[in-house]
Design a protein around this motif. Structure first.
Motif, short mmCIF file in Angstrom:
data_model
loop_
_atom_site.label_atom_id
_atom_site.label_comp_id
_atom_site.label_asym_id
_atom_site.label_seq_id
_atom_site.Cartn_x
_atom_site.Cartn_y
_atom_site.Cartn_z
N ALA B 15 0.83 -1.20 0.00
CA ALA B 15 0.00 0.00 0.00
C ALA B 15 0.87 1.25 0.00
CB ALA B 15 -0.92 -0.01 1.22
N GLY B 16 1.95 1.22 0.81
CA GLY B 16 2.81 2.39 0.88
C GLY B 16 3.52 2.67 -0.43
N PHE B 17 3.91 1.59 -1.15
CA PHE B 17 4.62 1.82 -2.40
C PHE B 17 3.66 2.15 -3.54
CE2 PHE B 17 8.22 0.07 -0.29
CZ PHE B 17 9.30 0.54 -0.98
N LEU B 18 2.41 1.68 -3.42
CA LEU B 18 1.46 1.94 -4.51
C LEU B 18 0.80 3.30 -4.36
CD1 LEU B 18 -0.24 -1.49 -5.11
CD2 LEU B 18 1.26 -0.24 -6.62
N ALA B 19 0.91 3.93 -3.17
CA ALA B 19 0.26 5.22 -2.97
C ALA B 19 0.75 6.29 -3.94
CB ALA B 19 0.43 5.66 -1.52
N PRO B 20 2.09 6.41 -4.19
CA PRO B 20 2.52 7.43 -5.14
C PRO B 20 2.02 7.19 -6.55
CG PRO B 20 4.37 6.63 -3.86
CD PRO B 20 3.23 5.73 -3.58
N VAL B 21 1.76 5.91 -6.89
CA VAL B 21 1.28 5.61 -8.24
C VAL B 21 -0.11 6.21 -8.44
CG1 VAL B 21 0.78 3.77 -9.84
CG2 VAL B 21 2.63 3.54 -8.23
N LEU C 9 2.42 -2.30 -11.71
CA LEU C 9 3.02 -3.64 -11.84
C LEU C 9 4.49 -3.60 -11.44
CD1 LEU C 9 1.62 -5.31 -15.07
CD2 LEU C 9 1.48 -6.12 -12.72
N VAL C 10 5.21 -2.57 -11.88
CA VAL C 10 6.64 -2.48 -11.57
C VAL C 10 6.84 -2.33 -10.06
CG1 VAL C 10 8.65 -0.99 -11.78
CG2 VAL C 10 7.40 -1.64 -13.80
N VAL C 11 6.01 -1.47 -9.43
CA VAL C 11 6.19 -1.24 -7.99
C VAL C 11 5.84 -2.50 -7.20
CG1 VAL C 11 5.39 0.10 -6.06
CG2 VAL C 11 5.88 1.21 -8.18
N ALA C 12 4.75 -3.19 -7.60
CA ALA C 12 4.39 -4.43 -6.90
C ALA C 12 5.49 -5.48 -7.08
CB ALA C 12 3.06 -4.95 -7.43
N GLY C 13 6.06 -5.56 -8.30
CA GLY C 13 7.14 -6.50 -8.53
C GLY C 13 8.37 -6.18 -7.70
N LEU C 14 8.62 -4.87 -7.46
CA LEU C 14 9.74 -4.48 -6.61
C LEU C 14 9.59 -5.05 -5.21
CD1 LEU C 14 10.55 -0.72 -7.26
CD2 LEU C 14 12.11 -2.60 -7.21
N VAL C 15 8.38 -4.87 -4.62
CA VAL C 15 8.17 -5.36 -3.25
C VAL C 15 8.29 -6.87 -3.22
CG1 VAL C 15 6.53 -5.46 -1.38
CG2 VAL C 15 6.72 -3.39 -2.70
N ILE C 16 7.73 -7.56 -4.22
CA ILE C 16 7.76 -9.03 -4.22
C ILE C 16 9.20 -9.53 -4.37
CG2 ILE C 16 7.05 -11.05 -5.53
CD1 ILE C 16 4.45 -9.53 -6.12
N ALA C 17 9.98 -8.88 -5.27
CA ALA C 17 11.36 -9.31 -5.46
C ALA C 17 12.18 -9.08 -4.20
CB ALA C 17 11.98 -8.56 -6.64
N ALA C 18 11.94 -7.96 -3.51
CA ALA C 18 12.67 -7.70 -2.27
C ALA C 18 12.34 -8.74 -1.22
CB ALA C 18 12.34 -6.29 -1.76
N LEU C 19 11.04 -9.15 -1.11
CA LEU C 19 10.67 -10.18 -0.15
C LEU C 19 11.30 -11.52 -0.51
CD1 LEU C 19 7.00 -9.22 0.49
CD2 LEU C 19 8.80 -9.41 2.18
N LEU C 20 11.39 -11.81 -1.81
CA LEU C 20 12.01 -13.07 -2.23
C LEU C 20 13.49 -13.10 -1.84
CD1 LEU C 20 10.52 -13.89 -5.72
CD2 LEU C 20 10.11 -15.00 -3.55
N VAL C 21 14.18 -11.96 -2.00
CA VAL C 21 15.58 -11.89 -1.57
C VAL C 21 15.69 -12.21 -0.09
CG1 VAL C 21 17.57 -10.38 -1.30
CG2 VAL C 21 16.20 -10.24 -3.34
N TYR C 22 14.70 -11.74 0.69
CA TYR C 22 14.75 -11.98 2.14
C TYR C 22 14.44 -13.43 2.48
CZ TYR C 22 12.93 -11.95 6.88
OH TYR C 22 12.68 -12.24 8.17
N GLY C 35 19.09 -9.51 -8.75
CA GLY C 35 19.21 -9.00 -10.10
C GLY C 35 17.88 -8.55 -10.68
N VAL C 36 16.84 -9.36 -10.41
CA VAL C 36 15.48 -8.98 -10.86
C VAL C 36 15.06 -7.68 -10.19
CG1 VAL C 36 13.08 -9.68 -10.82
CG2 VAL C 36 14.83 -11.33 -11.36
N PHE C 37 15.35 -7.56 -8.89
CA PHE C 37 15.02 -6.34 -8.14
C PHE C 37 15.70 -5.12 -8.76
CE2 PHE C 37 16.20 -3.39 -4.79
CZ PHE C 37 14.96 -3.08 -4.26
N SER C 38 16.99 -5.27 -9.12
CA SER C 38 17.71 -4.13 -9.69
C SER C 38 17.15 -3.75 -11.05
CB SER C 38 19.19 -4.47 -9.82
OG SER C 38 19.78 -4.61 -8.57
N PHE C 39 16.79 -4.76 -11.84
CA PHE C 39 16.22 -4.47 -13.16
C PHE C 39 14.90 -3.72 -13.03
CE2 PHE C 39 13.39 -5.95 -16.57
CZ PHE C 39 14.01 -5.32 -17.60
#
Lengths: 154, 90, 84
Positions: B15-21, C9-22, C35-39
């Motif tokens: 939610a926090g990351f999607l808010a700016p979108v 989509l890009v922002v959601a993918g960022l969060v998911i990739a960061a969680l996968l790294v963890y 690498g996916v996160f950086s891309f």
């Protein structure tokens, strides 16, 4: 540890294009997005691509660490020398002593949106080239050092 | 319980990351005198069309010198560490 | 509309990739996920109109950092130790 023929052929085909794209980013740093650091990183990526395809031993014979170390030091020295020339001319350190003089890279540029000319920018293209050479050497050198260090441990 | 906390964390992050979108307004920067000066005079004084490169290599040249030095010293450190690990090779 | 969808989509993918790294215990998989996160981060920089940073992130983050992490994993051990 070389990869299969498919990977090697793809790396051979991709390598010159990545190299030329990196040089384009470096040289056109004062006109288009990019600059020395980004272009050098792209060129170092091309070298890493070759290492991934052909293995460390085949590449380390062609691209030696000594050559890369000299490249890196040369880039840093050129960068500082470009800034020092301004001191010799009686201006401050990092003064743009080439802008507007009509010499190499010295053409004046108009204000406002214009397509741009490669022959502008003063010392900025020279510094872009120097930083590009330095970053290319440094980033390739890190990868080569790590590979040579872990070669026996693995 | 742990799973619930994890899911809640993911939901809050998304939610926090999607808010700016969606179009969250971050407001105006407080002081814009310096950026106005760069945008107005950068092209005339340096001759480069890319304002970012003008700032990085001309107005803020000392920062670029520091960055190049940091990279140089980083390579020195990497070489030192991995040469010791390898053994006798120079 | 399609720009909004791509950005989301890009922002959601960022969060998911960061969680996968963890979450990954396999460090090689974590390096690839980074690498996916950086891309995706470089795509996000491009969408936010910072092409300079996008080129640097694509070159260093997605290209060189993945290679360096892979070399480091090869030199040490592949699996993360589980805490007791």
């Amino acid at each position: 540890m070389r990869m299969s023929k498919v990977v090697r052929t793809a790396a051979d085909i991709l390598f010159p294009f990545v190299l030329i794209f990196g040089f384009y980013i470096v040289v056109h740093g004062h006109l288009t997005p990019g600059g020395g650091f980004q272009g050098g990183a792209v060129i170092a990526t091309a070298i890493v691509l070759l290492i991934a395809a052909y293995g460390y031993d085949a590449i380390a014979r062609r691209i030696t660490k000594d050559a890369l170390r000299n490249t890196e030091a040369l880039g840093l020295i050129a960068f500082i020398a470009t800034a020092l020339v301004a001191l010799a001319l009686g201006a401050g350190f990092f003064y743009n002593w080439l802008a507007g003089t009509g010499l190499l890279f010295g053409m004046p540029v108009g204000f406002g949106p214009n397509p741009g000319d490669l022959n502008t920018g003063g010392t900025i293209p020279l510094m872009n080239l120097a930083v590009g050479i330095e970053v290319l050497g440094a980033l390739s050198l890190i990868v080569l050092y790590m590979l040579s260090g872990t070669q026996e441990a693995a | 319980m742990k799973r619930v906390i994890m899911a809640a964390t993911v939901a809050v992050l998304l939610a926090g990351f999607l808010a700016p979108v969606i179009g969250l307004d971050f407001g105006e920067p407080a002081y814009t005198d310096m950026d106005e000066y760069f945008v107005q005079h950068g092209q005339e004084q340096t001759g480069g069309n890319n304002i970012v490169t003008d700032v990085v290599f001309d107005f803020r040249g000392f920062d670029t010198l520091g960055e190049a030095t940091v990279l140089f010293v980083a390579v020195l450190g990497v070489g030192l560490v991995f040469r010791t690990l390898r053994g006798g090779e120079t | 509309m399609i720009v909004f969808a791509a950005h989301a989509l890009v922002v959601a993918g960022l969060v998911i990739a960061a969680l996968l790294v963890y979450r990954f215990r396999d460090l090689l998989s974590a390096a690839i996920a980074f690498g996916v996160f950086s891309f995706l981060l470089s795509l996000e920089f491009y969408i936010l109109q910072a092409p300079d940073v996008a080129i640097a992130e694509a070159g260093i983050g997605a290209g060189l950092t993945t290679a360096i992490y892979t070399i480091a994993v090869r030199g040490t051990q592949r699996w993360e130790e589980t805490e007791e």
